[in-house]
Design a protein around this motif. Structure first.
Motif, PDB file in Angstrom:
ATOM      1  N   ASN A   1      -6.211 -22.876  19.428  1.00  0.00           N
ATOM      2  CA  ASN A   1      -6.360 -23.761  20.582  1.00  0.00           C
ATOM      3  C   ASN A   1      -7.690 -24.481  20.602  1.00  0.00           C
ATOM      4  O   ASN A   1      -7.804 -25.569  21.176  1.00  0.00           O
TER       5      ASN A   1
ATOM      6  N   TYR B   1      -6.630 -28.676  28.043  1.00  0.00           N
ATOM      7  CA  TYR B   1      -5.261 -28.241  28.307  1.00  0.00           C
ATOM      8  C   TYR B   1      -4.834 -28.446  29.747  1.00  0.00           C
ATOM      9  O   TYR B   1      -3.843 -27.884  30.185  1.00  0.00           O
TER      10      TYR B   1
ATOM     11  N   ASP C   1      -1.260 -29.777  29.681  1.00  0.00           N
ATOM     12  CA  ASP C   1      -0.265 -29.112  28.840  1.00  0.00           C
ATOM     13  C   ASP C   1      -0.713 -27.695  28.520  1.00  0.00           C
ATOM     14  O   ASP C   1      -1.388 -27.465  27.536  1.00  0.00           O
ATOM     15  N   TRP C   2      -0.313 -26.764  29.351  1.00  0.00           N
ATOM     16  CA  TRP C   2      -0.652 -25.362  29.127  1.00  0.00           C
ATOM     17  C   TRP C   2       0.361 -24.684  28.219  1.00  0.00           C
ATOM     18  O   TRP C   2       0.214 -23.513  27.883  1.00  0.00           O
TER      19      TRP C   2
ATOM     20  N   VAL D   1      -0.966 -22.845  25.253  1.00  0.00           N
ATOM     21  CA  VAL D   1      -2.066 -21.920  25.473  1.00  0.00           C
ATOM     22  C   VAL D   1      -1.610 -20.612  26.102  1.00  0.00           C
ATOM     23  O   VAL D   1      -2.221 -19.592  25.925  1.00  0.00           O
TER      24      VAL D   1
END
Length: 156
Positions: free
Chosen positions: A61, A139, A142-143, A146
């Motif tokens: 990430n 993020y 857009d999680w 993650v």
């Protein structure tokens, strides 16, 4: 007996961080701090070449990378990340980490889209806060890549 300072934690529960650092002691410290901050996994590389390989294999990430390493330095690592054909890799947040006050290297890193610069030596609380901020900003929309998004407060 003193206790270690409480560090800010990542908002998501599945953050994978790549640490690219040639100094064993610094790399070990970063690993422990990132785990304390809630990183699900911390990948380790001792130079930019190994770091780029791990980035392509594991698609972390975010990454934190030393500037001055051999045989492949941090700027070359950052350039390789930004040139990756995989959009998740090329868009990965990268934070540079260095003890040198090299303005030319900082300018080059900025031109390659670095998310920030952290000086050595560093303050653990400031490091944790900065890394959590970078992850949250990157993020925020857009999680899915993650883990679990941070809880939201009810509006009413």
């Amino acid at each position: 007996m003193s206790t270690a300072p409480k560090l800010e934690r990542f908002a998501a529960d599945n953050v994978v961080v790549l640490v690219v650092e040639d100094d064993d002691t610094t790399r070990s410290l970063l690993l422990r701090m990132l785990k304390t901050m809630g990183a699900a996994q911390v990948l380790e590389a001792t130079n930019g070449c190994d770091g780029l390989r791990l980035a392509c294999e594991h698609r972390p990430n975010m990454a934190i990378c030393d500037v001055h390493m051999a045989p492949v330095d941090g700027l070359s690592f950052l350039g390789g990340v930004r040139a990756a054909l995989d959009a998740k890799i090329s868009a990965m947040p990268v934070v540079m980490f260095t003890g040198a006050k090299d303005s030319a290297a900082m300018e080059k890193a900025k031109s390659l889209g670095v998310q920030g610069y952290l000086p050595k030596p560093f303050n653990p609380k400031a490091f944790a806060s900065f890394m959590c901020d970078v992850a949250a900003k990157h993020y925020k929309t857009d999680w899915s890549g993650v883990g679990t998004p941070p809880p939201t407060k009810d509006a009413g």
